[in-house]
Design a protein around this motif. Sequence first.
Motif, PDB file in Angstrom:
ATOM      1  N   LEU A  89     -15.994   1.939   5.316  1.00 44.34           N
ATOM      2  CA  LEU A  89     -16.859   2.956   5.961  1.00 44.34           C
ATOM      3  C   LEU A  89     -16.217   4.136   6.107  1.00 44.34           C
ATOM      4  O   LEU A  89     -14.504   3.584   6.226  1.00 44.34           O
ATOM      5  N   VAL A  90     -16.127   4.708   6.342  1.00 42.49           N
ATOM      6  CA  VAL A  90     -15.614   5.935   7.229  1.00 42.49           C
ATOM      7  C   VAL A  90     -15.296   7.273   8.734  1.00 42.49           C
ATOM      8  O   VAL A  90     -16.843   7.554   8.811  1.00 42.49           O
ATOM      9  N   GLU A  91     -14.932   6.253   8.496  1.00 45.60           N
ATOM     10  CA  GLU A  91     -13.833   6.983   9.801  1.00 45.60           C
ATOM     11  C   GLU A  91     -14.194   8.835   9.809  1.00 45.60           C
ATOM     12  O   GLU A  91     -13.882   9.198   9.666  1.00 45.60           O
ATOM     13  N   THR A  92     -15.563   9.023  11.608  1.00 44.43           N
ATOM     14  CA  THR A  92     -15.375  10.954  11.449  1.00 44.43           C
ATOM     15  C   THR A  92     -15.052  11.288  12.475  1.00 44.43           C
ATOM     16  O   THR A  92     -14.281  12.299  12.726  1.00 44.43           O
ATOM     17  N   LYS A  93     -14.684  10.237  13.803  1.00 41.91           N
ATOM     18  CA  LYS A  93     -14.371  10.662  14.661  1.00 41.91           C
ATOM     19  C   LYS A  93     -13.921   9.568  15.763  1.00 41.91           C
ATOM     20  O   LYS A  93     -14.770   8.761  16.050  1.00 41.91           O
ATOM     21  N   ARG A  94     -12.812   9.732  16.670  1.00 38.25           N
ATOM     22  CA  ARG A  94     -12.373   8.458  18.341  1.00 38.25           C
ATOM     23  C   ARG A  94     -12.455   9.580  18.890  1.00 38.25           C
ATOM     24  O   ARG A  94     -11.652   9.991  19.417  1.00 38.25           O
ATOM     25  N   ARG A  95     -12.734   8.638  20.258  1.00 34.11           N
ATOM     26  CA  ARG A  95     -13.568   9.321  21.478  1.00 34.11           C
ATOM     27  C   ARG A  95     -12.849   8.033  22.305  1.00 34.11           C
ATOM     28  O   ARG A  95     -13.801   7.030  22.608  1.00 34.11           O
ATOM     29  N   PRO A  96     -12.166   8.638  23.284  1.00 35.19           N
ATOM     30  CA  PRO A  96     -11.943   7.351  24.457  1.00 35.19           C
ATOM     31  C   PRO A  96     -12.224   7.374  25.623  1.00 35.19           C
ATOM     32  O   PRO A  96     -13.064   8.558  25.798  1.00 35.19           O
ATOM     33  N   ILE A  97     -12.498   6.815  26.375  1.00 33.26           N
ATOM     34  CA  ILE A  97     -13.543   6.390  27.075  1.00 33.26           C
ATOM     35  C   ILE A  97     -13.340   5.885  28.582  1.00 33.26           C
ATOM     36  O   ILE A  97     -13.066   4.180  27.815  1.00 33.26           O
ATOM     37  N   PHE A  98     -13.780   5.996  29.534  1.00 35.78           N
ATOM     38  CA  PHE A  98     -12.744   6.051  31.140  1.00 35.78           C
ATOM     39  C   PHE A  98     -14.319   4.343  31.296  1.00 35.78           C
ATOM     40  O   PHE A  98     -14.914   5.112  31.698  1.00 35.78           O
ATOM     41  N   MET A  99     -13.508   3.646  31.742  1.00 35.72           N
ATOM     42  CA  MET A  99     -14.217   3.033  32.307  1.00 35.72           C
ATOM     43  C   MET A  99     -14.077   1.780  33.618  1.00 35.72           C
ATOM     44  O   MET A  99     -12.810   1.886  33.464  1.00 35.72           O
ATOM     45  N   SER A 100     -15.113   1.510  34.538  1.00 37.35           N
ATOM     46  CA  SER A 100     -15.305   1.323  35.758  1.00 37.35           C
ATOM     47  C   SER A 100     -14.920  -0.005  35.536  1.00 37.35           C
ATOM     48  O   SER A 100     -14.755  -0.992  34.584  1.00 37.35           O
ATOM     49  N   HIS A 101     -14.478  -0.664  36.768  1.00 37.56           N
ATOM     50  CA  HIS A 101     -13.928  -1.710  36.914  1.00 37.56           C
ATOM     51  C   HIS A 101     -15.717  -2.994  36.274  1.00 37.56           C
ATOM     52  O   HIS A 101     -15.237  -4.178  36.035  1.00 37.56           O
ATOM     53  N   GLN A 102     -17.151  -2.513  36.433  1.00 37.24           N
ATOM     54  CA  GLN A 102     -17.830  -2.650  36.295  1.00 37.24           C
ATOM     55  C   GLN A 102     -18.730  -2.652  34.832  1.00 37.24           C
ATOM     56  O   GLN A 102     -19.372  -3.626  34.342  1.00 37.24           O
ATOM     57  N   GLY A 103     -17.512  -1.654  34.357  1.00 36.31           N
ATOM     58  CA  GLY A 103     -17.942  -2.075  32.130  1.00 36.31           C
ATOM     59  C   GLY A 103     -18.241  -0.782  32.030  1.00 36.31           C
ATOM     60  O   GLY A 103     -19.518  -0.798  31.019  1.00 36.31           O
ATOM     61  N   TRP A 104     -18.439   0.413  33.115  1.00 40.04           N
ATOM     62  CA  TRP A 104     -19.721   1.294  32.750  1.00 40.04           C
ATOM     63  C   TRP A 104     -18.989   2.733  32.689  1.00 40.04           C
ATOM     64  O   TRP A 104     -17.584   2.969  33.201  1.00 40.04           O
ATOM     65  N   PRO A 105     -18.555   3.879  31.766  1.00 40.93           N
ATOM     66  CA  PRO A 105     -17.943   4.821  31.541  1.00 40.93           C
ATOM     67  C   PRO A 105     -17.989   6.155  33.046  1.00 40.93           C
ATOM     68  O   PRO A 105     -19.072   5.856  34.124  1.00 40.93           O
ATOM     69  N   LYS A 106     -17.088   6.004  33.042  1.00 39.02           N
ATOM     70  CA  LYS A 106     -16.953   6.532  34.252  1.00 39.02           C
ATOM     71  C   LYS A 106     -15.596   8.024  34.684  1.00 39.02           C
ATOM     72  O   LYS A 106     -14.804   8.235  34.138  1.00 39.02           O
ATOM     73  N   SER A 107     -16.111   8.899  36.123  1.00 40.14           N
ATOM     74  CA  SER A 107     -14.798   9.585  36.045  1.00 40.14           C
ATOM     75  C   SER A 107     -14.610   9.648  37.342  1.00 40.14           C
ATOM     76  O   SER A 107     -15.518   9.455  38.094  1.00 40.14           O
ATOM     77  N   THR A 108     -14.392  11.048  37.752  1.00 40.55           N
ATOM     78  CA  THR A 108     -15.002  11.583  38.955  1.00 40.55           C
ATOM     79  C   THR A 108     -15.574  11.327  39.977  1.00 40.55           C
ATOM     80  O   THR A 108     -16.836  12.094  39.211  1.00 40.55           O
ATOM     81  N   GLU A 109     -15.959  11.193  40.938  1.00 41.39           N
ATOM     82  CA  GLU A 109     -17.458  11.250  41.700  1.00 41.39           C
ATOM     83  C   GLU A 109     -17.628  13.120  42.132  1.00 41.39           C
ATOM     84  O   GLU A 109     -17.867  13.067  43.343  1.00 41.39           O
ATOM     85  N   ASN A 110     -17.911  13.967  41.158  1.00 48.20           N
ATOM     86  CA  ASN A 110     -18.612  14.647  42.090  1.00 48.20           C
ATOM     87  C   ASN A 110     -19.178  15.567  40.565  1.00 48.20           C
ATOM     88  O   ASN A 110     -18.900  14.830  39.486  1.00 48.20           O
ATOM     89  N   SER A 111     -19.282  16.968  39.763  1.00 49.94           N
ATOM     90  CA  SER A 111     -20.073  17.403  39.675  1.00 49.94           C
ATOM     91  C   SER A 111     -19.519  17.797  38.319  1.00 49.94           C
ATOM     92  O   SER A 111     -19.794  17.360  36.779  1.00 49.94           O
ATOM     93  N   ALA A 112     -17.928  17.997  38.621  1.00 43.93           N
ATOM     94  CA  ALA A 112     -17.002  18.258  37.297  1.00 43.93           C
ATOM     95  C   ALA A 112     -16.825  16.792  36.879  1.00 43.93           C
ATOM     96  O   ALA A 112     -17.029  17.345  35.436  1.00 43.93           O
ATOM     97  N   GLY A 113     -16.705  15.336  37.221  1.00 47.52           N
ATOM     98  CA  GLY A 113     -17.194  14.707  36.342  1.00 47.52           C
ATOM     99  C   GLY A 113     -17.863  13.918  35.987  1.00 47.52           C
ATOM    100  O   GLY A 113     -17.669  12.960  34.991  1.00 47.52           O
ATOM    101  N   CYS A 114     -19.419  14.156  36.329  1.00 45.64           N
ATOM    102  CA  CYS A 114     -20.191  13.893  35.179  1.00 45.64           C
ATOM    103  C   CYS A 114     -20.343  15.265  34.346  1.00 45.64           C
ATOM    104  O   CYS A 114     -20.452  14.296  33.099  1.00 45.64           O
ATOM    105  N   GLU A 115     -19.914  15.910  34.081  1.00 48.53           N
ATOM    106  CA  GLU A 115     -19.730  16.737  33.089  1.00 48.53           C
ATOM    107  C   GLU A 115     -18.552  16.325  31.994  1.00 48.53           C
ATOM    108  O   GLU A 115     -18.874  16.073  31.071  1.00 48.53           O
TER     109      GLU A 115
END
Length: 176
Positions: A89-115
């Motif tokens: 397999l040829v890897e094309t890209k990697r991207r880090p995803i910050f996860m919540s303690h429930q195991g879902w992608p998270k960020s700050t809880e505002n519109s900028a966080g949604c972006e």
Amino acid sequence: MLKSEATEERNRSIFVNISVVAVFVGLMLGFILYLNSSSPDVRRLSLEKLAEGFNTSVHNAHWQWQAEGRPQIVMLVSYANKLGKDKKLVETKRRPIFMSHQGWPKSTENSAGCEKIWDMVLDVPMEVEGFKVIAEYYNGENLSGDKLDSACRFRLSTGPYFEYKLHLGQVLKVKS
């Protein structure tokens, strides 16, 4: 008699020219209206495709989070459609995803966080058919009194949108 025949011929020529122009303008107007009326469907279909990709990436991140022992960050790796020279397999890209303690992608809880969540999960510009996608944060406590109902809404300026429930990992279908 010759003068009246020439006048009649000129009038007929003018009438034919006006008729041709009127038919041409009518066809062009119909064509423009047809193309203009189908464009919202294209935007909706494009947004539906992005919502499906968003849902897939969210669930891939969740299962990877489970498999790796529930870390704070998972690395989503994308691969090319074809095998490399050495049949691997040829890897094309990697991207880090910050996860919540429930195991879902998270960020700050505002519109900028949604972006930021859009960028982490999809890694594509916030654009659909030349229209900017707007990210909005909705606090669940303000909506229903339940923090679990907090959501990011990804919408076009008018028309379709989809939502991502931050604490539940649900991607709600495109709505108009």
